[in-house]
Design a protein around this motif. Structure first.
Motif, PDB file in Angstrom:
ATOM      1  N   THR A  81      14.880  67.304  41.346  1.00  0.00           N
ATOM      2  CA  THR A  81      13.867  66.241  41.329  1.00  0.00           C
ATOM      3  C   THR A  81      12.720  66.628  42.268  1.00  0.00           C
ATOM      4  N   GLU A  82      11.623  65.910  42.131  1.00  0.00           N
ATOM      5  CA  GLU A  82      10.478  66.172  43.013  1.00  0.00           C
ATOM      6  C   GLU A  82      10.757  65.730  44.441  1.00  0.00           C
ATOM      7  N   LYS A  83      11.662  64.797  44.616  1.00  0.00           N
ATOM      8  CA  LYS A  83      12.022  64.363  45.966  1.00  0.00           C
ATOM      9  C   LYS A  83      13.044  65.280  46.613  1.00  0.00           C
ATOM     10  N   GLY A  84      13.645  66.182  45.842  1.00  0.00           N
ATOM     11  CA  GLY A  84      14.623  67.102  46.382  1.00  0.00           C
ATOM     12  C   GLY A  84      15.798  67.274  45.440  1.00  0.00           C
ATOM     13  N   ILE A  85      16.735  68.073  45.890  1.00  0.00           N
ATOM     14  CA  ILE A  85      17.930  68.341  45.096  1.00  0.00           C
ATOM     15  C   ILE A  85      18.946  67.219  45.322  1.00  0.00           C
ATOM     16  N   ALA A  86      19.583  66.772  44.232  1.00  0.00           N
ATOM     17  CA  ALA A  86      20.597  65.704  44.302  1.00  0.00           C
ATOM     18  C   ALA A  86      21.966  66.281  43.942  1.00  0.00           C
ATOM     19  N   PHE A  87      22.976  65.871  44.726  1.00  0.00           N
ATOM     20  CA  PHE A  87      24.345  66.334  44.526  1.00  0.00           C
ATOM     21  C   PHE A  87      25.220  65.180  44.053  1.00  0.00           C
ATOM     22  N   ASN A 100      13.101  74.254  33.180  1.00  0.00           N
ATOM     23  CA  ASN A 100      12.319  74.499  34.401  1.00  0.00           C
ATOM     24  C   ASN A 100      11.358  73.348  34.693  1.00  0.00           C
ATOM     25  N   LYS A 101      11.828  72.126  34.420  1.00  0.00           N
ATOM     26  CA  LYS A 101      11.065  70.936  34.745  1.00  0.00           C
ATOM     27  C   LYS A 101      11.875  70.051  35.679  1.00  0.00           C
ATOM     28  N   LYS A 102      11.158  69.258  36.457  1.00  0.00           N
ATOM     29  CA  LYS A 102      11.809  68.383  37.416  1.00  0.00           C
ATOM     30  C   LYS A 102      11.518  66.928  37.076  1.00  0.00           C
ATOM     31  N   VAL A 103      12.470  66.084  37.405  1.00  0.00           N
ATOM     32  CA  VAL A 103      12.302  64.639  37.245  1.00  0.00           C
ATOM     33  C   VAL A 103      11.640  64.097  38.494  1.00  0.00           C
ATOM     34  N   ALA A 104      10.855  63.052  38.354  1.00  0.00           N
ATOM     35  CA  ALA A 104      10.128  62.506  39.506  1.00  0.00           C
ATOM     36  C   ALA A 104      11.099  62.059  40.590  1.00  0.00           C
ATOM     37  N   SER A 105      12.073  61.224  40.241  1.00  0.00           N
ATOM     38  CA  SER A 105      13.058  60.739  41.218  1.00  0.00           C
ATOM     39  C   SER A 105      14.223  60.126  40.467  1.00  0.00           C
ATOM     40  N   PHE A 154      24.903  60.033  42.578  1.00  0.00           N
ATOM     41  CA  PHE A 154      24.217  61.184  43.162  1.00  0.00           C
ATOM     42  C   PHE A 154      23.487  60.748  44.425  1.00  0.00           C
ATOM     43  N   SER A 155      23.301  61.697  45.322  1.00  0.00           N
ATOM     44  CA  SER A 155      22.531  61.458  46.544  1.00  0.00           C
ATOM     45  C   SER A 155      21.687  62.687  46.835  1.00  0.00           C
ATOM     46  N   TYR A 156      20.543  62.450  47.473  1.00  0.00           N
ATOM     47  CA  TYR A 156      19.663  63.558  47.834  1.00  0.00           C
ATOM     48  C   TYR A 156      20.269  64.357  48.990  1.00  0.00           C
ATOM     49  N   LYS A 157      19.867  65.590  49.044  1.00  0.00           N
ATOM     50  CA  LYS A 157      20.370  66.470  50.098  1.00  0.00           C
ATOM     51  C   LYS A 157      19.940  65.981  51.476  1.00  0.00           C
ATOM     52  N   ASN A 158      18.711  65.444  51.558  1.00  0.00           N
ATOM     53  CA  ASN A 158      18.206  64.966  52.850  1.00  0.00           C
ATOM     54  C   ASN A 158      18.697  63.561  53.184  1.00  0.00           C
ATOM     55  N   ASP A 159      19.240  62.844  52.202  1.00  0.00           N
ATOM     56  CA  ASP A 159      19.706  61.460  52.420  1.00  0.00           C
ATOM     57  C   ASP A 159      21.081  61.288  51.764  1.00  0.00           C
ATOM     58  N   PRO A 160      22.133  61.875  52.336  1.00  0.00           N
ATOM     59  CA  PRO A 160      23.455  61.830  51.679  1.00  0.00           C
ATOM     60  C   PRO A 160      24.107  60.459  51.707  1.00  0.00           C
ATOM     61  N   ALA A 161      23.653  59.564  52.567  1.00  0.00           N
ATOM     62  CA  ALA A 161      24.296  58.250  52.669  1.00  0.00           C
ATOM     63  C   ALA A 161      23.840  57.293  51.589  1.00  0.00           C
ATOM     64  N   ASN A 162      22.699  57.561  50.962  1.00  0.00           N
ATOM     65  CA  ASN A 162      22.142  56.661  49.941  1.00  0.00           C
ATOM     66  C   ASN A 162      22.514  57.204  48.558  1.00  0.00           C
ATOM     67  N   TRP A 163      23.388  56.501  47.861  1.00  0.00           N
ATOM     68  CA  TRP A 163      23.866  56.948  46.555  1.00  0.00           C
ATOM     69  C   TRP A 163      23.111  56.212  45.446  1.00  0.00           C
TER      70      TRP A 163
END
Length: 389
Positions: A282-288, A328-333, A301-310
Motif C-alpha cells: 500500500t502507499e502507507k506501507g507494507i501490511a502483514f 506492480n501497483k499499490k493500493v492507497a490504504s 492486517f496491520s501496517y509494519k509501522n503500526d502493528p497494534a492497529n488491525w
C-alpha cells in the motif's frame, strides 16, 4: 453378566443383547459394533459364517472359529482356546459382519490355525473366571510394589487373568527397554502363576483403562476408535488453536486424537485462502497478516509501522489486492479499501419476548428496606413507654 437391556437366563448367563450389541448405557462392552444384519435371514442354501468375535477384558477382541456349530448370540459367555488351557470371554458379534471385521483387522477367514470355541461357559467356568477377576486389583498393587523395590523404570497399568486362572498378563508402559527377568521370577514366586509381560503404548493404555475426556464424554479410543493415527502440532496450527500442551494433550499425555477429525475440512477451506505470509503493498506501507478466521472468511492486517492497529478484510478483498500488487501497483490504504466494500455488522436475530431475567441479576446487592423496620419499631416503643408510665 450384562447391562440392564440384556435378558438374563436362569443360570446367570445373558441370552443376548436386545440392541444388537449397542445398548444405551454402553455397559456390555467397548468398541461395540452394531449388528444391522441381525434381523435378516440368509439366502436358501447358504450356511452361516462359522467365525465369531469374542471380547475379553477391556477392549481386547479376537476371532474364533465355531467348529461345534453352537447357536451363539451377542452376549453369550464362551470358553475359547488358548495357548495353554482355556480362556473365557463374551461374544460381541456374529454372522456376516464378522467377515467384514476380520478383513478390517487383516485376519484371514480361511486361516486353519484360527483358535476354536470349545463350548458355552458353564457355571463352574464363570465362577473360576469371576474369582480370578476379583484378584486382579490386589495382584496389580502387589506387582507394582515389587517393581518399585527393584527400581524398574516402568508402569504396570493393568493385569488380565486367563479364564482358567493359570496365567496372568501384565500390561506395562516404559520409556526405554526394561530388564524385567527378576521381576517375573519374583511375581511367579509370589502369585504361583505363569507370568506374561506385554508392553503397550500410552494410547493403548488409555484405551484399556478408559476415562472421561475434557469434552465430558468417554474417551474415543475406548469406545469406537480402533486405529491410532499420528497427530502433530501442525494440525493444531492449521486450526488456529493455542499451542498449550495442557489443553492439547489427552489423558494419555499425547496430543488428542480429535485434532485430526476436522483437519481435512480446514485444509480444504485454506486452499482458497491467501497465505499467511502474504504481504499487501500500500502507499502507507507494507501490511502483514496477523490473524485469519476461516469460518467468517476474514483476515486481519496491520501496517509494519503500526502493528497494534488491525484492519479486517474479507478474503476476496485480500485476493484482489494481491492481484493488483502483482501488476506492480499499490493500493492507497487498507482503510479506504475496507470502507469501499464495507463489512456488514452482526445483528441480533432474537428478542427477549418471554421476559427472561438477565444472567447478572444476582450480582447487584439487594437494598434494605429501612422504612418497614421503622414502622415495626414504633409500636414497640409506645408500649414500652406506657409500661414505664
Amino acid at each position: 453378566m450384562g447391562c440392564s437391556s440384556c435378558s438374563t437366563g436362569k443360570d446367570g448367563q445373558p441370552r443376548g443383547c436386545k440392541n444388537n450389541g449397542t445398548c444405551g448405557t454402553d455397559g456390555c462392552n467397548k468398541l461395540t459394533v452394531f449388528d444391522w444384519l441381525s434381523n435378516m435371514s440368509l439366502p436358501n442354501g447358504q450356511k452361516p459364517f462359522d467365525c465369531v468375535e469374542v471380547r475379553f477384558k477391556n477392549s481386547r477382541k479376537e476371532f474364533f472359529r465355531n467348529t461345534e456349530n453352537l447357536s451363539l448370540s451377542i452376549g453369550d459367555v464362551v470358553a475359547t482356546q488358548a495357548k495353554s488351557g482355556h480362556d473365557v470371554g463374551m461374544v460381541t458379534l456374529t454372522g456376516e459382519l464378522v467377515k467384514v471385521q476380520m478383513k478390517k483387522k487383516k485376519v484371514s477367514a480361511e486361516d486353519k490355525e484360527l483358535p476354536k470355541i470349545y463350548r458355552k461357559a458353564s457355571q463352574r467356568d464363570i465362577d473360576i473366571w469371576q474369582k480370578c477377576r476379583d484378584k486382579e486389583e490386589e495382584i496389580k498393587k502387589r506387582s507394582r510394589e515389587i517393581a518399585i523395590s527393584l527400581k524398574l523404570q516402568m508402569k504396570l497399568s493393568d493385569v488380565e487373568f486367563q479364564g482358567d486362572g493359570s496365567k496372568a498378563t501384565f500390561y506395562y508402559t516404559a520409556e526405554e527397554r526394561v530388564d524385567f527377568r527378576q521381576l517375573i521370577k519374583d511375581m511367579a514366586k509370589a502369585f504361583s502363576i505363569r507370568i506374561e509381560m506385554r508392553q503397550i503404548g500410552y494410547r493403548q493404555e488409555a484405551q484399556r483403562l478408559g476415562g472421561i475426556g475434557s469434552c465430558g464424554r468417554e474417551l474415543c479410543c475406548s469406545t469406537w476408535l480402533t486405529d491410532f493415527r499420528s497427530v502433530s502440532t501442525a494440525s493444531a496450527r492449521y486450526q488456529q488453536l493455542a499451542l498449550n500442551p495442557q489443553k492439547l494433550a489427552g489423558q494419555c499425555g499425547k496430543l488428542k486424537c480429535c485434532l485430526n477429525y476436522e483437519l481435512d475440512m480446514y485444509l480444504e477451506a485454506l486452499k482458497d485462502f491467501p497465505s499467511q505470509d502474504s504481504k499487501l503493498q500500500t502507499e502507507k506501507g507494507i501490511a502483514f497478516c496477523q490473524k485469519t478466521d476461516i469460518f467468517k472468511e476474514m483476515l486481519w492486517f496491520s501496517y509494519k509501522n503500526d502493528p497494534a492497529n488491525w484492519h479486517a478484510l474479507h478474503k476476496d478483498q485480500v485476493l484482489e489486492i494481491l492481484e493488483i500488487n502483482k501488476a506492480n501497483k499499490k493500493v492507497a490504504s487498507l482503510e479506504m479499501y475496507a470502507t469501499e466494500y464495507g463489512i456488514p455488522e452482526e445483528k441480533l436475530v432474537f428478542e427477549n419476548v418471554v421476559g427472561q431475567d438477565s444472567l447478572n441479576r444476582f450480582d447487584k446487592p439487594k437494598k434494605r428496606n429501612n422504612k418497614r423496620r421503622k414502622k415495626k419499631r414504633r409500636p414497640n416503643n409506645k408500649k414500652a413507654a406506657a409500661k414505664n408510665g
